[in-house]
Design a protein around this motif. Structure first.
Motif, mmCIF file in Angstrom:
data_model
loop_
_atom_site.group_PDB
_atom_site.id
_atom_site.type_symbol
_atom_site.label_atom_id
_atom_site.label_comp_id
_atom_site.label_asym_id
_atom_site.label_seq_id
_atom_site.Cartn_x
_atom_site.Cartn_y
_atom_site.Cartn_z
ATOM 1 N N PHE A 92 0.859 -1.201 0.000
ATOM 2 C CA PHE A 92 0.000 0.000 0.000
ATOM 3 C C PHE A 92 0.882 1.235 0.000
ATOM 4 C CE2 PHE A 92 -2.064 3.442 2.471
ATOM 5 C CZ PHE A 92 -2.928 3.851 1.461
ATOM 6 N N GLU A 93 1.710 1.421 1.036
ATOM 7 C CA GLU A 93 2.578 2.602 1.028
ATOM 8 C C GLU A 93 3.993 2.229 0.608
ATOM 9 O OE1 GLU A 93 3.713 4.691 4.617
ATOM 10 O OE2 GLU A 93 4.047 6.541 3.494
ATOM 11 N N ILE A 94 4.509 2.997 -0.338
ATOM 12 C CA ILE A 94 5.903 2.842 -0.754
ATOM 13 C C ILE A 94 6.575 4.173 -0.402
ATOM 14 C CG2 ILE A 94 7.452 2.446 -2.727
ATOM 15 C CD1 ILE A 94 4.874 1.061 -4.028
ATOM 16 N N ALA A 95 7.284 4.196 0.719
ATOM 17 C CA ALA A 95 7.892 5.438 1.208
ATOM 18 C C ALA A 95 9.405 5.257 1.237
ATOM 19 C CB ALA A 95 7.369 5.765 2.598
ATOM 20 N N PHE A 96 10.123 6.234 0.746
ATOM 21 C CA PHE A 96 11.589 6.138 0.707
ATOM 22 C C PHE A 96 12.198 7.536 0.610
ATOM 23 C CE2 PHE A 96 11.804 7.226 -3.757
ATOM 24 C CZ PHE A 96 10.598 6.778 -4.267
ATOM 25 N N PRO A 97 13.472 7.690 0.961
ATOM 26 C CA PRO A 97 14.338 6.722 1.620
ATOM 27 C C PRO A 97 13.940 6.581 3.092
ATOM 28 C CG PRO A 97 15.475 8.820 1.363
ATOM 29 C CD PRO A 97 14.141 8.999 0.726
ATOM 30 N N TRP A 98 14.174 5.378 3.669
ATOM 31 C CA TRP A 98 13.627 5.118 5.003
ATOM 32 C C TRP A 98 14.134 6.046 6.089
ATOM 33 C CZ3 TRP A 98 16.734 3.741 8.991
ATOM 34 C CH2 TRP A 98 17.962 3.154 8.689
ATOM 35 N N PRO A 99 15.409 6.518 6.068
ATOM 36 C CA PRO A 99 15.807 7.397 7.179
ATOM 37 C C PRO A 99 14.971 8.695 7.216
ATOM 38 C CG PRO A 99 17.737 6.626 5.974
ATOM 39 C CD PRO A 99 16.548 6.268 5.144
ATOM 40 N N LEU A 100 14.653 9.210 6.020
ATOM 41 C CA LEU A 100 13.861 10.446 5.958
ATOM 42 C C LEU A 100 12.399 10.166 6.305
ATOM 43 C CD1 LEU A 100 14.216 13.431 5.317
ATOM 44 C CD2 LEU A 100 13.673 12.953 2.932
ATOM 45 N N SER A 101 11.908 9.044 5.810
ATOM 46 C CA SER A 101 10.516 8.681 6.067
ATOM 47 C C SER A 101 10.282 8.501 7.573
ATOM 48 C CB SER A 101 10.199 7.416 5.262
ATOM 49 O OG SER A 101 9.309 6.615 5.913
ATOM 50 N N ILE A 102 11.194 7.795 8.261
ATOM 51 C CA ILE A 102 11.041 7.571 9.707
ATOM 52 C C ILE A 102 11.192 8.894 10.467
ATOM 53 C CG2 ILE A 102 12.184 6.487 11.716
ATOM 54 C CD1 ILE A 102 12.528 3.999 9.988
ATOM 55 N N SER A 103 12.167 9.718 10.057
ATOM 56 C CA SER A 103 12.370 11.001 10.750
ATOM 57 C C SER A 103 11.110 11.858 10.672
ATOM 58 C CB SER A 103 13.529 11.784 10.123
ATOM 59 O OG SER A 103 14.669 10.998 10.081
ATOM 60 N N LEU A 104 10.497 11.887 9.504
ATOM 61 C CA LEU A 104 9.300 12.734 9.347
ATOM 62 C C LEU A 104 8.096 12.155 10.083
ATOM 63 C CD1 LEU A 104 9.754 13.914 5.658
ATOM 64 C CD2 LEU A 104 9.946 15.294 7.724
ATOM 65 N N LYS A 105 8.020 10.825 10.154
ATOM 66 C CA LYS A 105 6.935 10.183 10.942
ATOM 67 C C LYS A 105 7.086 10.565 12.415
ATOM 68 C CE LYS A 105 4.650 6.894 8.328
ATOM 69 N NZ LYS A 105 3.264 6.865 8.051
ATOM 70 N N ILE A 106 8.343 10.584 12.912
ATOM 71 C CA ILE A 106 8.584 10.947 14.316
ATOM 72 C C ILE A 106 8.257 12.434 14.529
ATOM 73 C CG2 ILE A 106 10.377 11.179 16.114
ATOM 74 C CD1 ILE A 106 11.712 8.655 14.812
ATOM 75 N N LEU A 107 8.717 13.263 13.568
ATOM 76 C CA LEU A 107 8.448 14.711 13.649
ATOM 77 C C LEU A 107 6.943 14.987 13.748
ATOM 78 C CD1 LEU A 107 9.750 17.595 13.398
ATOM 79 C CD2 LEU A 107 9.359 17.413 10.931
ATOM 80 N N GLN A 108 6.190 14.228 12.936
ATOM 81 C CA GLN A 108 4.734 14.383 12.860
ATOM 82 C C GLN A 108 4.067 14.156 14.231
ATOM 83 O OE1 GLN A 108 2.988 10.979 11.022
ATOM 84 N NE2 GLN A 108 1.582 12.177 9.754
#
Ligand code: NAP
Length: 249
Positions: free
Chosen positions: A217-233
């Motif tokens: 369903f979700e294709i998010a990349f690159p993972w370091p940026l994707s995880i950082s923004l999820k945490i920021l959110q």
């Protein structure tokens, strides 16, 4: 028409990620229909591949999607996979925020995707299968500097895909949401700020085609940026704005 050959329709294929995807699927033996406004670039793309044909369209035109789908149906070649990659982008914050430009961003980036979903879903349903992939952006996760016009359109796309996924499941159809980070394309060439984890369009196309083949369903990349923004959110606003102010400077 050889029905064993898969057909992908890429909307926004005249440059950047869309063009790289067109080349990637062509190399993988798919039939590719490449759409955008620029006929000349699409023709160059078509002549560089084996089975790429161009279908010129402006996604802001009412009826553009119905017209394209009627053409596919006439030739018995409704696509198996449709990738919506079209977008416009003007970087900036309050300095660029006008109703006119916001309207233009919404029309291309969000409302055109709605038009596509409205047009293609009944066709997929009639046939009994189909995969729709919408390219949003990691910048749609939360409000970020320089994205006053663009970010809200991508947030709207993410929200829409999350809303529609159960409906697509119920219809037996596939829906994918693609959230790239920074990719070097004509779009990001407009940025004067530094872009962490910048990928090439070919790297992005690899990640997208692999994720789509796996039915993610979700294709998010690159993972370091994707995880950082999820945490920021998820951060409390006091901390959130401390960090986003740093990104802006
Ligand atoms: N590059 C990144 O870092 C990045 C990051 C996250 C998400 N994305 C998303 O990835 C997708 C592709 O972006 P990109 O970086 O590859 O940008 P790009 O090179 O600027 O490609 C945008 C494409 O959209 C087409 N397009 C724009 N307006 C259109 C219209 N009215 N009708 C039809 N086609 C239209 C353009 O073609 P014509 O001008 O010929 O019409 C072009 O083919 C976009 O959805 C973008 O928001 C990009």
């Amino acid at each position: 028409m050889d029905q064993s050959i898969k057909h992908v329709w890429i909307i926004g294929a005249s440059s950047g990620i869309g063009a790289a995807l067109a080349k990637k699927y062509d190399q993988n033996g798919w039939r590719v229909t490449a759409s955008a406004r620029n006929a000349e670039t699409l023709d160059d793309l078509a002549s560089s591949g084996h089975k790429i044909s161009s279908l010129v369209m402006d996604v802001q035109d009412a009826g553009a999607f119905d017209h394209a789908i009627a053409q596919f149906n006439q030739t018995g070649s409704l696509p198996d996979l449709v990738i919506f990659s079209a977008a416009t982008y003007r970087p900036g914050g309050l300095d660029v925020l006008t109703h006119k430009d916001a309207n233009n961003h919404m029309a291309t980036n969000y409302l055109a995707a709605v038009g596509l979903i409205e047009a293609i879903t009944p066709e997929f349903t009639k046939r009994g299968h189909g995969h729709l992939a919408i390219i949003a952006s990691l910048s749609g996760y939360c409000g970020l500097p320089n994205a006053a016009l663009y970010g809200p359109t991508k947030a709207a796309l993410i929200n829409l895909c999350e809303t529609l996924k159960p409906d697509y499941d119920q219809l037996g159809l596939k829906l994918s949401l693609i959230n790239p980070g920074f990719v070097k394309t004509p779009m990001t060439d407009k940025n004067s700020f530094s872009m962490p984890f910048l990928l090439s369009p070919e790297q992005a196309a690899d990640k997208i085609s692999t994720g789509l083949a796996r039915g993610k369903f979700e294709i998010a990349f690159p993972w370091p940026l994707s995880i950082s923004l999820k945490i920021l959110q998820k951060m409390p606003y006091a901390l959130y704005f401390k960090l986003t102010k740093r990104l802006a400077s």
